[in-house]
Motif scaffolding. Structure first.
Motif, PDB file in Angstrom:
ATOM      1  N   ASP A 242      14.699  31.289   0.632  1.00 11.91           N
ATOM      2  CA  ASP A 242      13.676  31.430  -0.408  1.00 11.91           C
ATOM      3  C   ASP A 242      12.970  30.102  -0.649  1.00 11.91           C
ATOM      4  O   ASP A 242      13.624  29.059  -0.788  1.00 11.91           O
ATOM      5  CB  ASP A 242      14.321  31.921  -1.704  1.00 11.91           C
ATOM      6  N   GLU A 243      11.656  30.133  -0.710  1.00 13.86           N
ATOM      7  CA  GLU A 243      10.874  28.912  -0.886  1.00 13.86           C
ATOM      8  C   GLU A 243      11.221  28.173  -2.166  1.00 13.86           C
ATOM      9  O   GLU A 243      11.141  26.944  -2.241  1.00 13.86           O
ATOM     10  CB  GLU A 243       9.382  29.240  -0.861  1.00 13.86           C
ATOM     11  N   ASN A 244      11.609  28.900  -3.197  1.00 14.64           N
ATOM     12  CA  ASN A 244      11.893  28.298  -4.491  1.00 14.64           C
ATOM     13  C   ASN A 244      13.341  27.818  -4.636  1.00 14.64           C
ATOM     14  O   ASN A 244      13.712  27.312  -5.695  1.00 14.64           O
ATOM     15  CB  ASN A 244      11.586  29.304  -5.604  1.00 14.64           C
ATOM     16  N   PHE A 245      14.121  27.969  -3.595  1.00 15.05           N
ATOM     17  CA  PHE A 245      15.542  27.621  -3.709  1.00 15.05           C
ATOM     18  C   PHE A 245      15.757  26.126  -3.902  1.00 15.05           C
ATOM     19  O   PHE A 245      16.534  25.693  -4.751  1.00 15.05           O
ATOM     20  CB  PHE A 245      16.301  28.102  -2.474  1.00 15.05           C
ATOM     21  N   CYS A 246      15.086  25.305  -3.097  1.00 14.69           N
ATOM     22  CA  CYS A 246      15.268  23.860  -3.200  1.00 14.69           C
ATOM     23  C   CYS A 246      14.135  23.140  -2.487  1.00 14.69           C
ATOM     24  O   CYS A 246      13.325  23.748  -1.790  1.00 14.69           O
ATOM     25  CB  CYS A 246      16.614  23.428  -2.629  1.00 14.69           C
TER      26      CYS A 246
END
Length: 350
Positions: free
Chosen positions: A202-206
């Protein structure tokens, strides 16, 4: 169990590393990511030892051609010009699973050195500042540094096993990083994750740094899980290595933006950094040096076995690692239908 230690890091960076050598005249060696940096220097070292075959991979045909020329110029033509055919370079782009499958198909079809493979050093890796997806739908660092590396390792496993013998088991070396000590920073509450790979993707993970060091922790986990399933006595000695803080082209993407160029300059000119040639020495040690039993399943840095990240030994870390193995095998089984058979025929049941 260990955590990153600044004093130990500085001492190791300034330590003079030995150049490992040995008789590899009967061995076939495969090394990925060889057009620049640590990979190129390792290829030059290996070629100078006159193996039966050195198969060096790069992302495309042009880089393969140039890499082979450089390796020959620096070693083979001076030492044994009649054996220059023992150095080959094939394209292998870990950005895509198709390239890994096609490489494995070609290896099987052309049967270089009788499809013998004694040493595989999976060195290819990438660092990207911005979130980038491959055409397979995976974040680039996750796919190159982990998923495609795992796929290649599994597809080459039968050749490593076939080429092994009791006195000299084959070796699988996956290049990790000291950054793996920081790879668990975002791994909280993982028991509630529906999918490990899906969450990490997921792009928003880190951010980019966390994603890079996590990919290197995943490499350590993959090798530990693989080793736990190899038969005993093992036909393949598998380990991970840290080349150290090197002046290489790994972080070249940081040179593309003005606000990250100081970081690139620090990497290239820091008194703490070592040359790519010096970094390649730990790859050599893992591939042909050390005692089999001492390095099997372990993490090497500075030509020595060091303790891995403490996270791996926690209950959460052990559970995460086991789930990661299962998810990885399930995914790669869908990517290449050879994977389930290789796992079933060559590894022990969980």
């Amino acid at each position: 169990m260990a955590r990153f230690n600044v004093i130990q890091f500085i001492r190791e960076q300034w330590k003079t590393l030995p150049v490992c050598s040995g008789d590899v005249s009967s061995k076939a060696i495969m090394l990925t990511g060889t057009n620049v940096g640590v990979g190129l220097e390792a290829a030059v070292h290996f070629a100078g030892m006159k193996p039966q075959l050195l198969l060096a991979t790069c992302r495309d045909e042009e880089k393969c051609k140039r890499t082979r020329e450089v390796v020959l110029e620096r070693t083979v033509l001076d030492n044994y010009p009649e054996d220059s055919t023992k150095v080959a370079s094939w394209p292998l782009n870990l950005n895509t699973f198709d390239s890994v499958r096609e490489f494995a198909d070609r290896f099987a079809a052309e049967a270089l050195a009788g499809a013998q493979l004694n040493i595989l050093v999976a060195n290819a890796g990438v660092y990207m500042q911005s979130y980038t997806k491959t055409r397979d739908g995976w974040e680039l660092m996750l796919q190159v540094n982990y998923l495609s590396t795992a796929l290649l390792s599994i597809l080459m496993l039968p050749y490593l096993i076939k080429s092994s013998n009791v006195d000299s088991p084959s070796r699988l070396v996956v290049v990790s990083s000291l950054g793996h000590y920081f790879g668990s920073r975002k791994l909280t509450g993982t028991d509630k994750w529906t999918s490990i790979l899906g969450t990490i993707n997921d792009e928003n993970f880190c951010g980019s740094i966390d994603r890079y060091v996590l990919s290197k922790l995943l490499d350590v986990m993959f090798i530990r899980e693989l080793v736990a399933r190899l038969p005993e006595p093992t036909p393949v000695v598998a380990c991970t290595v840290n080349p150290g803080f090197c002046r290489s082209r790994l972080f070249r993407d940081t040179e593309t933006k003005w606000y990250t160029r100081p970081f690139a300059s620090f990497l290239n000119y820091s008194p703490l950094s070592r040359t790519s040639e010096e970094g390649s020495r730990t790859l050599l040690h893992a591939a042909i040096g050390g005692e089999d039993s001492a390095i099997h399943g372990r993490y090497l840095s500075g030509c020595e076995v060091l303790e891995e990240s403490s996270y791996l030994f926690t209950p959460e870390g052990k559970a995460f690692s086991g789930r990661l193995w299962t998810e990885t095998v399930d995914l790669l089984s869908k990517v290449d239908n050879r994977v389930p058979g290789i796992i079933k025929q060559n590894l022990r049941v969980d």
